[in-house]
Design a protein around this motif. Structure first.
Motif, PDB file in Angstrom:
ATOM      1  N   GLU A 178      54.954  36.447  35.897  1.00 15.20           N
ATOM      2  CA  GLU A 178      53.954  36.326  34.972  1.00 15.20           C
ATOM      3  C   GLU A 178      52.624  36.917  35.436  1.00 15.20           C
ATOM      4  OE1 GLU A 178      53.712  33.879  32.606  1.00 15.20           O
ATOM      5  OE2 GLU A 178      56.079  34.291  33.009  1.00 15.20           O
ATOM      6  N   THR A 179      52.418  37.461  36.639  1.00 13.69           N
ATOM      7  CA  THR A 179      51.437  38.338  36.894  1.00 13.69           C
ATOM      8  C   THR A 179      51.468  39.638  36.673  1.00 13.69           C
ATOM      9  OG1 THR A 179      51.027  36.584  38.776  1.00 13.69           O
ATOM     10  CG2 THR A 179      49.772  38.665  38.864  1.00 13.69           C
ATOM     11  N   LYS A 180      50.429  40.075  36.183  1.00 11.78           N
ATOM     12  CA  LYS A 180      50.422  41.681  35.484  1.00 11.78           C
ATOM     13  C   LYS A 180      49.679  42.474  36.614  1.00 11.78           C
ATOM     14  CE  LYS A 180      48.440  43.878  31.734  1.00 11.78           C
ATOM     15  NZ  LYS A 180      48.051  43.518  30.199  1.00 11.78           N
ATOM     16  N   LYS A 181      50.448  43.438  37.272  1.00 15.51           N
ATOM     17  CA  LYS A 181      49.838  44.175  38.183  1.00 15.51           C
ATOM     18  C   LYS A 181      50.486  45.530  38.311  1.00 15.51           C
ATOM     19  CE  LYS A 181      51.921  42.433  42.644  1.00 15.51           C
ATOM     20  NZ  LYS A 181      51.790  42.009  43.759  1.00 15.51           N
ATOM     21  N   ILE A 182      49.918  46.373  39.004  1.00 19.06           N
ATOM     22  CA  ILE A 182      50.477  47.703  39.466  1.00 19.06           C
ATOM     23  C   ILE A 182      49.836  48.138  40.625  1.00 19.06           C
ATOM     24  CG2 ILE A 182      50.566  50.227  39.128  1.00 19.06           C
ATOM     25  CD1 ILE A 182      50.096  49.814  36.153  1.00 19.06           C
ATOM     26  N   GLU A 183      50.510  48.297  41.644  1.00 19.31           N
ATOM     27  CA  GLU A 183      50.156  48.137  43.293  1.00 19.31           C
ATOM     28  C   GLU A 183      50.991  49.379  43.984  1.00 19.31           C
ATOM     29  OE1 GLU A 183      48.689  44.676  45.995  1.00 19.31           O
ATOM     30  OE2 GLU A 183      50.632  44.305  45.127  1.00 19.31           O
ATOM     31  N   GLN A 184      50.206  49.603  44.576  1.00 19.12           N
ATOM     32  CA  GLN A 184      50.766  50.710  45.806  1.00 19.12           C
ATOM     33  C   GLN A 184      50.561  50.371  47.069  1.00 19.12           C
ATOM     34  OE1 GLN A 184      51.283  54.831  44.855  1.00 19.12           O
ATOM     35  NE2 GLN A 184      52.336  54.948  46.621  1.00 19.12           N
ATOM     36  N   LYS A 185      51.817  50.233  47.837  1.00 21.68           N
ATOM     37  CA  LYS A 185      51.980  49.827  48.971  1.00 21.68           C
ATOM     38  C   LYS A 185      52.553  50.777  49.785  1.00 21.68           C
ATOM     39  CE  LYS A 185      51.624  44.885  48.591  1.00 21.68           C
ATOM     40  NZ  LYS A 185      52.302  43.434  48.543  1.00 21.68           N
ATOM     41  N   GLU A 186      52.108  51.635  50.912  1.00 20.59           N
ATOM     42  CA  GLU A 186      52.878  52.749  51.430  1.00 20.59           C
ATOM     43  C   GLU A 186      53.201  53.705  50.198  1.00 20.59           C
ATOM     44  OE1 GLU A 186      55.038  51.967  54.749  1.00 20.59           O
ATOM     45  OE2 GLU A 186      54.229  50.084  54.949  1.00 20.59           O
ATOM     46  N   ASN A 187      54.679  53.925  50.124  1.00 22.91           N
ATOM     47  CA  ASN A 187      55.134  55.109  49.208  1.00 22.91           C
ATOM     48  C   ASN A 187      55.814  53.834  48.158  1.00 22.91           C
ATOM     49  OD1 ASN A 187      54.299  57.200  50.252  1.00 22.91           O
ATOM     50  ND2 ASN A 187      56.012  57.432  51.587  1.00 22.91           N
ATOM     51  N   CYS A 188      55.647  52.605  48.146  1.00 23.83           N
ATOM     52  CA  CYS A 188      56.171  51.540  47.129  1.00 23.83           C
ATOM     53  C   CYS A 188      55.281  51.503  46.045  1.00 23.83           C
ATOM     54  CB  CYS A 188      56.586  50.238  47.758  1.00 23.83           C
ATOM     55  SG  CYS A 188      58.230  50.604  48.681  1.00 23.83           S
ATOM     56  N   LEU A 243      53.030  48.837  31.173  1.00 25.80           N
ATOM     57  CA  LEU A 243      52.634  49.013  32.442  1.00 25.80           C
ATOM     58  C   LEU A 243      53.125  50.317  33.187  1.00 25.80           C
ATOM     59  CD1 LEU A 243      52.894  45.262  33.582  1.00 25.80           C
ATOM     60  CD2 LEU A 243      50.785  46.619  33.599  1.00 25.80           C
ATOM     61  N   GLY A 244      54.220  50.582  32.742  1.00 23.42           N
ATOM     62  CA  GLY A 244      54.669  51.982  33.323  1.00 23.42           C
ATOM     63  C   GLY A 244      54.114  52.959  32.761  1.00 23.42           C
ATOM     64  N   ASP A 245      53.653  53.104  31.606  1.00 23.07           N
ATOM     65  CA  ASP A 245      52.977  54.304  31.094  1.00 23.07           C
ATOM     66  C   ASP A 245      51.635  54.312  31.734  1.00 23.07           C
ATOM     67  OD1 ASP A 245      54.758  55.079  29.257  1.00 23.07           O
ATOM     68  OD2 ASP A 245      53.687  54.277  27.324  1.00 23.07           O
ATOM     69  N   GLU A 246      51.028  53.264  31.996  1.00 28.28           N
ATOM     70  CA  GLU A 246      49.628  53.096  32.721  1.00 28.28           C
ATOM     71  C   GLU A 246      49.811  53.701  34.199  1.00 28.28           C
ATOM     72  OE1 GLU A 246      46.912  49.563  34.267  1.00 28.28           O
ATOM     73  OE2 GLU A 246      48.152  48.854  32.696  1.00 28.28           O
ATOM     74  N   PHE A 247      51.108  53.212  34.889  1.00 29.83           N
ATOM     75  CA  PHE A 247      51.217  54.016  36.026  1.00 29.83           C
ATOM     76  C   PHE A 247      51.376  55.320  36.036  1.00 29.83           C
ATOM     77  CE2 PHE A 247      54.826  55.421  38.442  1.00 29.83           C
ATOM     78  CZ  PHE A 247      54.204  55.705  39.726  1.00 29.83           C
ATOM     79  N   LEU A 248      51.976  55.883  35.108  1.00 27.08           N
ATOM     80  CA  LEU A 248      52.306  57.537  34.670  1.00 27.08           C
ATOM     81  C   LEU A 248      50.675  58.035  34.683  1.00 27.08           C
ATOM     82  CD1 LEU A 248      55.335  57.411  32.545  1.00 27.08           C
ATOM     83  CD2 LEU A 248      55.056  58.182  34.971  1.00 27.08           C
ATOM     84  N   PHE A 249      50.093  57.403  33.666  1.00 30.95           N
ATOM     85  CA  PHE A 249      48.758  58.044  33.486  1.00 30.95           C
ATOM     86  C   PHE A 249      47.979  58.207  34.841  1.00 30.95           C
ATOM     87  CE2 PHE A 249      48.893  56.133  29.031  1.00 30.95           C
ATOM     88  CZ  PHE A 249      49.505  57.242  28.592  1.00 30.95           C
ATOM     89  N   LYS A 250      48.213  57.166  35.622  1.00 32.45           N
ATOM     90  CA  LYS A 250      47.469  57.356  36.943  1.00 32.45           C
ATOM     91  C   LYS A 250      47.981  58.358  37.994  1.00 32.45           C
ATOM     92  CE  LYS A 250      45.089  54.429  38.703  1.00 32.45           C
ATOM     93  NZ  LYS A 250      43.574  54.314  38.894  1.00 32.45           N
ATOM     94  N   ILE A 251      49.192  58.326  37.903  1.00 36.34           N
ATOM     95  CA  ILE A 251      49.621  59.858  38.736  1.00 36.34           C
ATOM     96  C   ILE A 251      49.703  61.051  38.234  1.00 36.34           C
ATOM     97  CG2 ILE A 251      51.440  57.996  40.032  1.00 36.34           C
ATOM     98  CD1 ILE A 251      53.655  59.431  38.805  1.00 36.34           C
ATOM     99  N   LYS A 291      43.235  50.046  32.541  1.00 35.88           N
ATOM    100  CA  LYS A 291      42.917  51.100  33.744  1.00 35.88           C
ATOM    101  C   LYS A 291      43.097  50.395  35.068  1.00 35.88           C
ATOM    102  CE  LYS A 291      40.331  53.665  30.171  1.00 35.88           C
ATOM    103  NZ  LYS A 291      41.139  52.906  29.410  1.00 35.88           N
ATOM    104  N   THR A 292      44.153  50.369  35.625  1.00 36.37           N
ATOM    105  CA  THR A 292      44.240  49.722  36.771  1.00 36.37           C
ATOM    106  C   THR A 292      43.514  50.545  38.058  1.00 36.37           C
ATOM    107  OG1 THR A 292      46.463  49.183  36.197  1.00 36.37           O
ATOM    108  CG2 THR A 292      45.942  49.287  38.565  1.00 36.37           C
ATOM    109  N   GLU A 293      42.844  49.461  38.427  1.00 35.33           N
ATOM    110  CA  GLU A 293      41.795  49.961  39.839  1.00 35.33           C
ATOM    111  C   GLU A 293      42.911  50.345  40.994  1.00 35.33           C
ATOM    112  OE1 GLU A 293      38.779  50.901  39.841  1.00 35.33           O
ATOM    113  OE2 GLU A 293      38.735  50.479  37.568  1.00 35.33           O
ATOM    114  N   GLY A 294      42.527  51.054  41.911  1.00 34.06           N
ATOM    115  CA  GLY A 294      43.470  51.183  43.171  1.00 34.06           C
ATOM    116  C   GLY A 294      43.732  52.645  43.485  1.00 34.06           C
ATOM    117  N   LYS A 295      44.237  53.011  44.416  1.00 34.51           N
ATOM    118  CA  LYS A 295      44.756  54.448  44.814  1.00 34.51           C
ATOM    119  C   LYS A 295      46.097  54.538  44.732  1.00 34.51           C
ATOM    120  CE  LYS A 295      43.212  57.838  48.024  1.00 34.51           C
ATOM    121  NZ  LYS A 295      43.240  58.898  47.211  1.00 34.51           N
ATOM    122  N   PHE A 296      46.682  55.524  44.036  1.00 36.77           N
ATOM    123  CA  PHE A 296      48.005  55.609  43.735  1.00 36.77           C
ATOM    124  C   PHE A 296      48.363  57.344  44.286  1.00 36.77           C
ATOM    125  CE2 PHE A 296      46.889  52.218  40.885  1.00 36.77           C
ATOM    126  CZ  PHE A 296      47.982  51.548  41.032  1.00 36.77           C
TER     127      PHE A 296
END
Length: 150
Positions: free
Chosen positions: A115-125, A138-146, A45-50
């Motif tokens: 090597e670093t695992k992350k999902i990060e929103q910067k502006e619309n990227c 990680l792609g599925d994790e992102f989809l679950f967030k949005i 469960k990635t923290e952060g706003k998406f």
């Protein structure tokens, strides 16, 4: 969270029912069916706003990916909502002449091996980074967030 005792091919997660069919997990949200390689219990469960899926609705989605399967996982789930999906290049990256240059002012998903695992929103990227074998998860994790599942 999960209810595995009764049926190993079905879980309920945050009010969403996921059913396993042919090695994929499927859930319905409204009238739309979404298909994932992993279920929400199998991802971090990635923290952060998406941005939510609504932010992508009826706008072009640009994608740069170093992993075809990870980008396919994302595109197949949100292609019905976006205006179109197009491969592109982030302005400061060197990825060939044939791809249009885009910025984080555009809806842009960048999938890179790292090597670093992350999902990060910067502006619309959205930057999805990890080892090759982690990128689909990680792609599925992102989809679950949005989609508001996680």
């Amino acid at each position: 969270k999960g209810d595995k005792e009764s049926n190993p091919n079905k879980i309920n997660y945050n009010g969403f029912e996921f059913v396993k069919q042919n090695d994929f997990w499927i859930t319905k949200i409204g009238e739309s069916e979404f298909i994932f390689k992993y279920n929400p219990e199998q991802v971090n469960k990635t923290e952060g706003k998406f941005n939510s899926l609504n932010k992508y609705s009826q706008k072009p989605l640009y994608i740069y990916s170093e992993n075809e399967m990870a980008s396919f996982e994302i595109v197949k789930n949100i292609q019905l909502f976006v205006q179109r999906v197009q491969k592109a290049c982030l302005e400061e990256k060197d990825c060939g002449d044939d791809l249009p240059l885009k910025t984080c002012g555009d809806n842009f998903i960048i999938i890179k091996e790292s090597e670093t695992k992350k999902i990060e929103q910067k502006e619309n990227c959205v930057f999805i980074e990890g080892k090759k074998e982690e990128l689909i998860q990680l792609g599925d994790e992102f989809l679950f967030k949005i989609l508001g599942i996680n």
